[in-house]
Design a protein around this motif. Structure first.
Motif, PDB file in Angstrom:
ATOM      1  N   UNK A  41       8.007   1.901   8.184  1.00  0.00           N
ATOM      2  CA  UNK A  41       7.683   1.703   6.954  1.00  0.00           C
ATOM      3  C   UNK A  41       7.280   3.151   6.328  1.00  0.00           C
ATOM      4  N   UNK A  42       6.540   4.058   6.928  1.00  0.00           N
ATOM      5  CA  UNK A  42       5.985   5.170   6.619  1.00  0.00           C
ATOM      6  C   UNK A  42       7.345   6.141   6.208  1.00  0.00           C
ATOM      7  N   UNK A  43       8.411   6.044   7.220  1.00  0.00           N
ATOM      8  CA  UNK A  43       9.594   7.003   7.216  1.00  0.00           C
ATOM      9  C   UNK A  43      10.427   6.499   6.133  1.00  0.00           C
ATOM     10  N   UNK A  44      10.388   5.333   5.626  1.00  0.00           N
ATOM     11  CA  UNK A  44      11.273   4.758   4.565  1.00  0.00           C
ATOM     12  C   UNK A  44      10.596   4.534   3.304  1.00  0.00           C
ATOM     13  N   UNK A  45       9.282   4.871   3.018  1.00  0.00           N
ATOM     14  CA  UNK A  45       8.574   4.913   1.962  1.00  0.00           C
ATOM     15  C   UNK A  45       8.258   3.671   1.439  1.00  0.00           C
ATOM     16  N   UNK A  94      15.661  14.483  11.156  1.00  0.00           N
ATOM     17  CA  UNK A  94      15.720  14.131  12.594  1.00  0.00           C
ATOM     18  C   UNK A  94      15.152  12.508  12.703  1.00  0.00           C
ATOM     19  N   UNK A  95      14.147  12.348  12.439  1.00  0.00           N
ATOM     20  CA  UNK A  95      13.625  10.880  12.555  1.00  0.00           C
ATOM     21  C   UNK A  95      14.314   9.987  11.836  1.00  0.00           C
ATOM     22  N   UNK A  96      14.838   9.939  10.895  1.00  0.00           N
ATOM     23  CA  UNK A  96      15.594   8.803  10.019  1.00  0.00           C
ATOM     24  C   UNK A  96      16.657   8.807  10.574  1.00  0.00           C
ATOM     25  N   UNK A  97      17.336   9.690  10.903  1.00  0.00           N
ATOM     26  CA  UNK A  97      18.738   9.617  11.251  1.00  0.00           C
ATOM     27  C   UNK A  97      18.842   9.197  13.079  1.00  0.00           C
ATOM     28  N   UNK A 146      26.807  13.131  13.136  1.00  0.00           N
ATOM     29  CA  UNK A 146      26.042  12.023  13.084  1.00  0.00           C
ATOM     30  C   UNK A 146      25.758  11.377  11.839  1.00  0.00           C
ATOM     31  N   UNK A 147      25.514   9.940  11.650  1.00  0.00           N
ATOM     32  CA  UNK A 147      25.322   9.479  10.536  1.00  0.00           C
ATOM     33  C   UNK A 147      23.951   8.493  10.301  1.00  0.00           C
ATOM     34  N   UNK A 159      29.802   4.355   1.928  1.00  0.00           N
ATOM     35  CA  UNK A 159      30.123   5.781   2.442  1.00  0.00           C
ATOM     36  C   UNK A 159      29.117   6.305   3.579  1.00  0.00           C
ATOM     37  N   UNK A 160      29.454   7.296   4.194  1.00  0.00           N
ATOM     38  CA  UNK A 160      28.670   7.707   5.218  1.00  0.00           C
ATOM     39  C   UNK A 160      27.325   8.394   4.474  1.00  0.00           C
ATOM     40  N   UNK A 161      25.992   8.470   5.303  1.00  0.00           N
ATOM     41  CA  UNK A 161      24.903   8.947   4.783  1.00  0.00           C
ATOM     42  C   UNK A 161      24.604   9.960   6.201  1.00  0.00           C
ATOM     43  N   UNK A 162      24.450  11.369   5.737  1.00  0.00           N
ATOM     44  CA  UNK A 162      24.383  12.364   7.006  1.00  0.00           C
ATOM     45  C   UNK A 162      22.998  13.077   6.767  1.00  0.00           C
ATOM     46  N   UNK A 163      22.855  13.704   7.968  1.00  0.00           N
ATOM     47  CA  UNK A 163      21.446  14.599   7.812  1.00  0.00           C
ATOM     48  C   UNK A 163      21.659  15.672   6.702  1.00  0.00           C
ATOM     49  N   UNK A 164      20.554  15.671   5.864  1.00  0.00           N
ATOM     50  CA  UNK A 164      20.321  16.270   4.529  1.00  0.00           C
ATOM     51  C   UNK A 164      20.848  15.538   3.314  1.00  0.00           C
TER      52      UNK A 164
END
Length: 363
Positions: free
Chosen positions: A59-63, A241-244, A272-273, A306-311
């Motif tokens: 929950x914290x990392x996804x607000x 890095x945490x969310x991915x 990675x996605x 579509x893809x969601x990528x780091x950044x």
């Protein structure tokens, strides 16, 4: 018999080891399309324990900051004995456990629907056991190297057997043996190219507040003006890095797409996605910050575009579809159905789905 300690070959010599890798078989993980047959029931191991720490990390990392899932006093005001497991974390954990058996081979996620939470609130410490039934299998006319599989997945309390979460999802799954095709079906994909583009309403209306009555009033204004209730949310969440990697791995999601940069270097994304449920939960967290959510009822027609990528940064857009106060709603909430669209910093849709939730009334 010998353990090889007297072997004169230096297996760690780079050139020697490279030749060894060329000759060695790979012990594969995951299943090809041919392994699935309609009616098959798969029990997924090992399952996991839904902890308060894991819940709060997700929950914290996804607000997602609903106080009922963080504080005991707020939980008790909602009728819970303690902060329960949030439906987003429960859904992500239920799907994550299935990946090794169902979709680790890769392939396109085509959609998920009928996401439901039929039981009582799930308490921390519950041990989750997951099973999937193969609903259907089909060929893909446009992608002969893939087949299409639909599963019905159920997450249960391992101790009681109580159903905690269920959904139906559909994936393209690689075939071990691609079909032969002349490519003739490919042209059908272009049939809609000349279709007229739909026209958006002239007026977008934003609710004046976060309660059920505010959504009802906004819909009434939209009906009078032939408008739509639609708005964007300010918050965004940049993928790191945490969310991915960390969040999917914590749900036992073994898909290489989220943690194996080497394997993904030759994939269409090139890297990675983000796990789809991280994208989804981040967008829903943004949406929930602008409403007084009482309870999640369910989700339908979920797609990842579509893809969601780091950044990449995930934002959210909401359209209010309907609002009703009926006998099934608690006395201090009404039922609202939303369409949520997650989009990135390039304003490209990356997720969409409909959501039904009970929203608090002002009284």
């Amino acid at each position: 018999m010998t353990d090889g300690t007297s072997d004169p070959v230096d297996w760690t010599d780079p050139e020697t080891f490279s030749h060894a890798l060329e000759r060695a078989d790979t012990r594969e993980k995951g299943h090809y399309f041919e392994a699935f047959a309609e009616g098959d029931l798969l029990e997924h191991d090992p399952g996991l324990t839904l902890t308060r720490w894991g819940n709060e990390q997700w929950l914290s990392q996804t607000l997602n900051h609903d106080p009922a899932y963080w504080r005991t006093d707020a939980a008790r005001e909602r009728g819970f004995d303690e902060p329960p497991i949030h439906p987003d974390y429960l859904t992500a954990a239920t799907l994550g456990i299935t990946v090794e058996d169902l979709s680790e081979k890769g392939g396109y996620f085509l959609g998920r629907t009928d996401v439901r939470f039929p039981g009582a609130p799930v308490t921390p410490g519950t041990e989750l056991r997951v099973e999937s039934e193969v609903v259907s299998t089909a060929t893909s006319s446009s992608r002969p190297q893939y087949g299409i599989v639909t599963w019905r997945t159920r997450g249960r309390d391992a101790a009681t057997g109580e159903l905690l979460c269920s959904y139906k999802r559909t994936n393209m799954i690689p075939r071990r043996d691609p079909l032969e095709t002349d490519g003739g079906a490919q042209a059908a994909d272009d049939d809609d190219a000349d279709d007229p583009q739909p026209t958006l309403p002239d007026t977008f209306i934003t609710p004046d507040g976060e309660h059920f009555e505010d959504f009802v009033a906004a819909l009434e204004r939209a009906d009078e003006q032939h408008a739509t209730v639609a708005y964007r949310h300010e918050r965004g969440r940049t993928q790191d890095d945490v969310t991915v990697a960390s969040l999917p791995l914590a749900t036992l999601n073994t898909a290489k797409q989220h943690h194996n940069a080497d394997a993904m270097s030759d994939a269409p994304s090139g890297e990675i996605v983000t796990y789809g449920d991280v994208t989804r939960s981040s967008a829903l967290g943004h949406a929930r910050s602008d409403e007084q959510t009482w309870r999640e009822v369910g989700f339908d027609d979920e797609q990842f575009h579509t893809f969601v990528m780091p950044g990449d940064t995930i934002y959210a857009f909401t359209r209010v579809l309907e609002a009703n106060a009926d006998s099934s709603s608690p006395t201090d909430a009404g039922t609202v159905r939303f369409e949520h669209i997650a989009f990135n910093q390039r304003e490209e849709p990356v997720y969409s789905g409909t959501r039904t939730a009970e929203i608090r009334t002002q009284s």
